[in-house]
Enzyme design. Structure first.
Site, short mmCIF file in Angstrom:
data_model
loop_
_atom_site.label_atom_id
_atom_site.label_comp_id
_atom_site.label_asym_id
_atom_site.label_seq_id
_atom_site.Cartn_x
_atom_site.Cartn_y
_atom_site.Cartn_z
N GLY A 182 -6.25 -6.75 0.20
CA GLY A 182 -6.29 -5.75 0.96
C GLY A 182 -5.53 -4.56 1.25
N GLU A 183 -5.28 -4.08 2.36
CA GLU A 183 -4.76 -3.06 2.68
C GLU A 183 -4.89 -1.56 2.25
OE1 GLU A 183 -0.66 -3.50 1.33
OE2 GLU A 183 -0.64 -5.21 3.27
N GLY A 184 -5.84 -1.38 1.07
CA GLY A 184 -6.38 -0.73 0.76
C GLY A 184 -5.50 -0.51 -1.10
N ILE B 209 0.57 -1.41 -0.03
CA ILE B 209 0.23 0.22 0.30
C ILE B 209 0.81 0.85 -0.15
CG2 ILE B 209 -0.35 -0.30 2.86
CD1 ILE B 209 -2.77 0.80 -0.39
N ASP C 204 -7.52 -2.69 5.68
CA ASP C 204 -7.62 -3.68 5.91
C ASP C 204 -5.93 -3.89 6.29
OD1 ASP C 204 -7.79 -6.11 5.06
OD2 ASP C 204 -8.53 -4.63 3.68
#
Length: 362
Positions: A320-322, A97, A179
């Site tokens: 995830g992580e954005g 990210i 997340d």
């Protein structure tokens, strides 16, 4: 401690949306020829209440990190300690990210909501403020117990609201919820199945890459959690019973962004599961959101359909992580640039579409 209701969510500006549609039809191109970009530009104009919209220059990614007791059920390919290690990695700037946000000019912040470790125990140095909103060390195992207490549910949602307020007050024009939490795809699939009524076998996917036996264990856990949650339909109860502190904070974050009239680019499974609950916390919030990308996780498609959101990209991303939303950000910016910077037919001296004739030539 009483649950705090969200104030009513006002919709994006309909007059700005109408002006954006009219401007799109006057630009030097056939109407509709830029496809989804035109729809995104109208959404941006409506969210900002102006046409043409300003470019999204101040974008913030906030990664909500938390552990889940459900990892004891062997539902993930990775051990639980990876949550703390990766949160520290994000804080230091070494995660996917960080690289993708740097590439698209967005800032990144990671928040420890429920990591099963204290900040000083994380690998390497971390920001002193990272655990300022910590609710607890790891959420409960939803297969056999509630994820949170009544008070912890309120604390987590309130943390998400306060973080959204802080980012908007600091000048954020667009928010991306991310997340980080081993086991969170199990929790997210459970929440989505609970809201949509989907069967566990339909909602459960491979997550971090589990094998068939792991998928069977994960499906059984979701089934058991849904059995525990039978009869629970209110969003607060769902977050308490089969959610987690990080998902509850994500829900508060997404809902409060809408209350503050700030657009959101959702990421994958976890953030969209939280958004599905957030729409119930603050009805109408979904008008302020776009789905950044389509996750291969089957529950993500269920959540997007329930929210009536069409993902911008489909690159088979599932980290995830954005990260998926960060990759979609340049597309949204391109949509804004086209609406704001293109010339109209009149300005460019270009002939518009030929006028329709009532009779054929001759």
């Amino acid at each position: 401690m009483d649950l705090q209701e969200f104030p009513p969510v006002s919709p994006p500006d309909a007059s700005a949306a109408a002006a954006a549609r009219a401007r799109q039809d006057s630009l030097t191109k056939p109407p509709g020829s830029l496809g989804r970009l035109e729809e995104l530009s109208v959404w941006a104009a409506a969210c900002q209440g102006r046409c043409p919209p300003r470019q999204f220059d101040q974008v913030r990614v906030v990664v909500f990190a938390g552990d889940h007791g459900v990892t004891r059920e062997r539902v993930s390919a990775y051990p639980a300690e990876v949550t703390a290690q990766m949160a520290a990695n994000i804080d230091r700037g070494g995660a996917a990210i960080n690289a993708l946000a740097d590439a698209c000019g967005a800032g990144v912040r990671v928040v420890d909501i429920a990591i099963d470790s204290d900040a000083f125990e994380l690998a390497g140095e971390v920001s002193a403020s990272m655990s300022a909103y910590k609710v607890r060390r790891g959420s409960g195992d939803i297969a056999g117990e509630d994820a949170l207490s009544h008070e912890e549910t309120l604390a987590a949602v309130t943390a998400g609201r306060r973080i959204a307020d802080a980012e908007v007050d600091a000048g954020a024009e667009l928010l991306i919820p991310g997340d980080m939490g081993i086991g969170n795809t199990t929790v997210a699939a459970t929440l989505i199945a609970a809201v949509t009524g989907a069967e566990p076998v339909v909602a459960v996917g491979p997550g971090t890459g589990i094998d068939d036996a792991g998928w069977a264990r994960k499906t059984a856990v979701v089934r058991d959690a849904l059995f525990r949650a039978r009869g629970v339909s209110d969003p607060w109860g769902l977050l308490r019973c089969c959610g987690g502190a990080d998902l509850a904070a994500l829900a508060g974050f997404c809902a409060q962004a809408a209350v503050r009239r700030t657009p959101v680019l959702l990421d994958g499974l976890a953030s969209t599961a939280a958004a599905l609950v957030a729409e119930r916390l603050a009805p109408g919030a979904r008008a302020w959101w776009q789905a950044g990308h389509r996750s291969p996780e089957p529950a993500h498609a269920l959540a997007c359909a329930a929210l009536e959101l069409e993902p911008i990209l489909d690159l088979r991303m599932r980290l995830g992580e954005g990260t998926g939303a960060a990759v979609a950000l340049p597309v949204l910016r391109a949509a804004v640039a086209a609406l704001a910077s293109m010339s109209t037919f009149a300005e460019a001296g270009v002939s518009g579409p030929a006028a329709a004739t009532a009779e054929a030539d001759g």
